[in-house]
Design an enzyme around this catalytic site. Sequence first.
Site, short mmCIF file in Angstrom:
data_model
loop_
_atom_site.label_atom_id
_atom_site.label_comp_id
_atom_site.label_asym_id
_atom_site.label_seq_id
_atom_site.Cartn_x
_atom_site.Cartn_y
_atom_site.Cartn_z
N CYS A 447 -3.94 -12.15 -0.30
CA CYS A 447 -3.31 -12.12 -1.62
C CYS A 447 -4.12 -12.91 -2.64
CB CYS A 447 -1.88 -12.64 -1.54
SG CYS A 447 -1.73 -14.31 -0.88
N HIS A 718 1.84 -17.74 -1.50
CA HIS A 718 1.53 -16.35 -1.84
C HIS A 718 1.04 -16.30 -3.29
CE1 HIS A 718 1.61 -12.04 -1.72
NE2 HIS A 718 2.51 -11.96 -2.70
#
Length: 770
Positions: A447, A718
């Site tokens: 990510c 994330h």
Amino acid sequence: MKAKALSVKECTWISEECHLVDELHGDSQRDSLCLPNIFKSKKVKPFTRIQTGPTYQVYYTARELLLEVLDRRAVRELIRRGAGVKAGATHQSREQSIDLSEEEYAEALTWFSIVLQSGLSVGENCSFGSELTLKLDGWQGVLKRNSFQTSLLPLTRLEDVDKLEAISAFCSHLTRRYQALYTPGPNLAVKKYRLSYKHAPCSLYLAVLCDMSSGFICNMYLYCPEQLLRRSKKPVVEQVVGHLLRPFCSHRHLIHLDSSACMEGKLTDIFSNVGVNIQFFPSVEGTVTESTSSSPPIMSKQRRTSEVSLVAHLQGWTGPALFLLSDLKGSVGDVFLPGLWVTLHVICINTFVLHTLQSSGRQVQLTEFTRTLASQLAVDNSVTVPALPQLNSSSYQETSITNLPKQRRNSSGQMMENEKQGCSAAARLQVWNPPGVCGLDNSGNSCYLNAVFQCLCSTVPLVEHLLDQDTRKELTRSKCRVSMVFVRLLEEMWLGKSSSCAPVEARSVLCSILPQFNNNSQQDAQELLLFLLNALHDDLKKVGRPQIRPSIRQPRQNRNCAAAVVESTIVSNLFEGQLSYMTLCMHCDHQVYSAQTFTVLSLPIPTDIIKCSIQDCLSLFFEQTVLTGEEQMLCSACGQRRETVVQTCLDKPPEILMLHLKRFGCKGKNQVKLRTNVMFSMKLDLNPFLSIPAQNTSCSSYRLYAIVNHTGHLNMGHYTALCRNALTRTWHCFDDSTVREVQDSLVQSPNAYMLLYSRKPFHKPKIHGL
């Protein structure tokens, strides 16, 4: 401990709660089981206008939203109380209690996950208790070994007042986080609930202040009526409603309240003096629709079913909880565990409401949602919690766009193959992303890489140069590996016909030259961005005739030095700026000037505050500092180390300004993340920080065009990106392969990690084939 169902059922106010008390009994400070006002902000700003509807902060998955609230500090508040740390503890003991390792946090999330995996059920569910017992009996061994459960057990042996104080500290942190996420609309309601388990009532009651249009719980209050009667002459209902409404007294809300609390009209008179308009409605024996009928309609008749579904939990719910065996045998009930579990239920409910709102009204049942959410909380890989589909803005099949064919509309605007699938026009419009709006598949904890690629893909001058036909020929001829794979990725993102693509080739080449990224571990997006720009710069220096330019503006006395020769590329022309440093010896006033080229400005964040502005961070970076003690500098004039003043200024602002917020640092032996909400605007003026103030504001004014957000923690987080598309002039959220449009007003996020500004506005890219 034993798992049982905890029922939270709406109830009316009894007569004893609505009458004055003749005499005070006992110590009001010691005997009260009432939580303090956990939602009140230290600084309440008066509203300048009446709020016409709720506003809320957008997050990208339900798990991220919940973990933003239920973070390490919240868990630490519980553990520190279990360890005997109270508000009056010494400074040293409080500092020692701050330490909470990733393992301890993971244990807490695993504990919550195992118990909450049964989900919440709207209303009373008779079969819920037996299902829960059967489901969790096999987990008892794991729960007993859980260190977080062991840390909580001492709390159940405290005095009742201390137990509620522990929950108060826990809730105080949780609800401060919610204040930044949601602003309620004008119509609120006060509701009272009875807590019970195994058909036995609990000594605690729950009162909430909720937004009637969305079902969001804005404030909550756990109390014991007998204790409130002993501590004050005021009626219980007045004390409870007062605590709930205190943060909202100046906001001109219309408050709906059960008619059983009318107090013959006295309650209306009491609160009208502080600007609160209370309206009574019939007692809570009817349906949710009846109890909310007095609120102004905010949805069409076609959406009435969705509205009722969203607020159905306000009539009551049943959820999982762990209780001590002694409580289940009929002895004096514990107040800590019921209070803790009902608070966790409220967190799940608010996450459900916010996620439903940000998903454009996509309807999922509360039970399904909370089961899936709980299953994703566990971060301990040794404990296998049943996995359910990922909760994000496109995770539900009935309206999900991820299950549709990955097709775009071509440049002539003709409809493509997916028109034949019978999809609705609204769904097709979401699938056909405009050029430059393309999701990137996650290839294994990538990510951070995807977020960086999205920001560079939105940097129009860089894209134009790299996709230029002549540049591509030169790159091919010079065998520039990094640049070529990046060019192919940009081509796919701008000219391809898929709603997402896989940057596998780009990642493979980068990992071959940057071995530190050749793993599936979480990495720093800012660090990767610097390495990637350096690699592109080195490649582009090989292409054609190198551009020779003098080094960036020589500072003051050093300008008579021979100009250094610098090879310039599109990367250095766009992203490089220059800082100047003036050092002043405080003993002899000798001054020395030096300069340094930069690509990213890493800005410190003010500590010990909840919110600040990006200008505050810039001011902290450029503020004058004094070097003393071991930091003293050697003065060339004195020949000795002296106290020195250092002043930093901006000599040359770059075309593309990249700001990195230093959220990660060390506190003792632990690495921590600063969660300060840094407020930023679409426009930024750097004129106050220039070494020579600019006469023309166009030289120092910047426009925001990309953001890298980070949620979670250092080793468990994330990355997502928010980028403005130059063609559509709209913002899009890129969560790996999931892409959705975002309104300008919702770009602000407390998770901002990097901000990218452009000095010149981006226009339609000049790309061959676009």
